[in-house]
Design a protein around this motif. Structure first.
Motif, short mmCIF file in Angstrom:
data_model
loop_
_atom_site.label_atom_id
_atom_site.label_comp_id
_atom_site.label_asym_id
_atom_site.label_seq_id
_atom_site.Cartn_x
_atom_site.Cartn_y
_atom_site.Cartn_z
N GLU A 30 31.52 7.14 -51.72
CA GLU A 30 30.22 6.97 -52.16
C GLU A 30 29.69 5.44 -51.29
O GLU A 30 30.52 4.91 -51.97
CB GLU A 30 29.02 7.38 -53.45
N ARG A 31 29.57 5.70 -50.08
CA ARG A 31 28.68 4.46 -49.38
C ARG A 31 28.12 3.19 -50.59
O ARG A 31 28.34 2.15 -50.59
CB ARG A 31 28.01 4.64 -48.51
N THR A 32 27.45 3.80 -51.93
CA THR A 32 26.89 2.82 -52.34
C THR A 32 27.46 2.36 -53.10
O THR A 32 28.10 1.30 -54.02
CB THR A 32 26.03 3.40 -53.17
N ASN A 33 29.11 2.73 -53.31
CA ASN A 33 30.35 1.86 -54.04
C ASN A 33 30.75 1.61 -53.25
O ASN A 33 31.84 0.60 -53.91
CB ASN A 33 30.70 3.23 -54.64
N LEU A 34 30.84 0.88 -51.93
CA LEU A 34 31.75 -0.23 -50.89
C LEU A 34 31.11 -0.90 -51.46
O LEU A 34 29.35 -1.08 -50.65
CB LEU A 34 31.70 0.76 -49.92
N ILE A 35 31.42 -2.56 -50.81
CA ILE A 35 29.95 -2.97 -50.27
C ILE A 35 31.50 -4.48 -49.14
O ILE A 35 32.96 -4.69 -49.38
CB ILE A 35 29.97 -4.80 -51.51
N GLY A 36 31.07 -4.76 -48.07
CA GLY A 36 31.71 -4.61 -47.38
C GLY A 36 31.64 -6.90 -46.91
O GLY A 36 30.27 -7.18 -47.24
#
Ligand SMILES: NC(=O)c1ccc[n+]([C@@H]2O[C@H](COP(=O)([O-])OP(=O)(O)OC[C@H]3O[C@@H](n4cnc5c(N)ncnc54)[C@H](OP(=O)(O)O)[C@@H]3O)[C@@H](O)[C@H]2O)c1
Length: 271
Positions: A30-36
């Motif tokens: 999920e995008r919400t589990n990622l941070i850049g």
């Protein structure tokens, strides 16, 4: 499993972006589990627009509370990035670096906690999910850590594990390899043009032939010499072409190119 892991990608440049896309599209993260994270404020909007993941210039904030931290900055930025995350790291986190020539021990020594480190050497076709990534485990990386790392890089192509002492050889072969292949591709295309084939069609013929030949080798598992023999009719045309390649020393030249690039990778580490 990867899908429920919280992952930070420090350095969302070309490779970081390919990894994020692969994780979202092919590993169901999920995008919400990622941070850049990026270096410049100006890059924040680009990452937000292209990838739709949270992004910051604060590396420590990106790392805090994450399960996996992917280090996708240039080798020359690695020391500064490791210093910037020191207050936020924990021993339960897995650190995965894609920086060429940066060893697992270099990272282990600069982390303030005894965390697991894995090093990966992908190549540019990862941008199209056709990458070849070779991984090696640092001294604290468990089989479970290796499985997670394998899952990440499988999202952008094929993977293999090797001992770290072979990573310079990997850099010379699959890391630099696309550049050698483009030289061969350009030459084949030029040959078609010399014989009257329009340039765009000539490049298509050459590129699809290389892709198809590589797929045959990968999918049949046959030795390249056997596959070559299957194209070579006795007293036919291919054997004449092969003789020209032998006379031009193509094989020995390619071998020397890979060996030289591997030597250079070793020099970079020690310089
Ligand atoms: N490209 C490949 O196919 C490939 C293949 C194998 C290995 N690698 C390795 O992958 C790494 C990245 O390569 P790349 O081609 O993706 O480079 P790149 O496109 O230049 O991306 C580097 C990213 O790092 C960010 N960055 C720089 N300093 C930072 C800092 N202090 N904190 C946070 N982010 C920072 C940059 O931010 P800004 O966007 O704000 O500048 C940029 O987004 C390199 O170590 C390279 O050896 C790349």
């Amino acid at each position: 499993m990867l899908y429920d892991k919280k992952i930070a990608i420090l350095g969302v440049g070309k490779l970081g972006e390919a990894l994020v896309s692969g994780l979202v599209r092919r590993a169901d993260v999920e995008r919400t589990n990622l941070i850049g994270s990026v270096a410049r404020q100006a890059s924040l909007a680009r990452v937000d627009l292209r990838l739709g993941i949270p992004v910051t210039t604060d590396n420590a904030a990106a790392v805090a509370g994450r399960d996996i931290v992917i280090l996708a900055v240039k080798p020359q930025n690695m020391t500064a990035v490791l210093e910037s995350i020191a207050p936020a790291v924990s021993a339960s986190q897995l650190f995965i670096s894609v920086a060429a020539s940066v060893s697992t021990s270099f990272i282990e020594e600069r982390l303030p906690v005894p965390a697991a480190v894995i090093r990966a050497m992908p190549n540019t076709p990862a941008l199209l999910n056709e990458g070849m990534s070779v991984l090696c485990a640092g001294r604290r990386a468990t089989p479970e850590h290796q499985r997670l790392a394998e899952e990440i890089f499988s999202a952008v192509g094929r993977t293999a594990f090797l001992e770290e002492k072979l990573m310079d050889a990997v850099t010379g072969l699959s890391g630099s390899g696309p550049a050698y292949i483009y030289v061969v591709l350009e030459a084949l295309s030029e040959a078609g043009v010399k014989l009257g084939i329009p340039r765009d069609i000539s490049t298509l013929l050459a590129a699809q032939t290389m892709l198809g030949a590589a797929k045959l080798a990968l999918e049949t598992g046959q030795h390249p010499a056997l596959l070559r023999d299957s194209v070579t009719t006795p007293a036919g045309c291919t054997v004449d072409g092969l003789l020209e390649l032998e006379e031009g020393k193509l094989r020995v030249t390619l071998i020397k190119a890979v060996v030289r690039a591997a030597e250079r990778a070793r020099e970079l580490v020690n310089s």
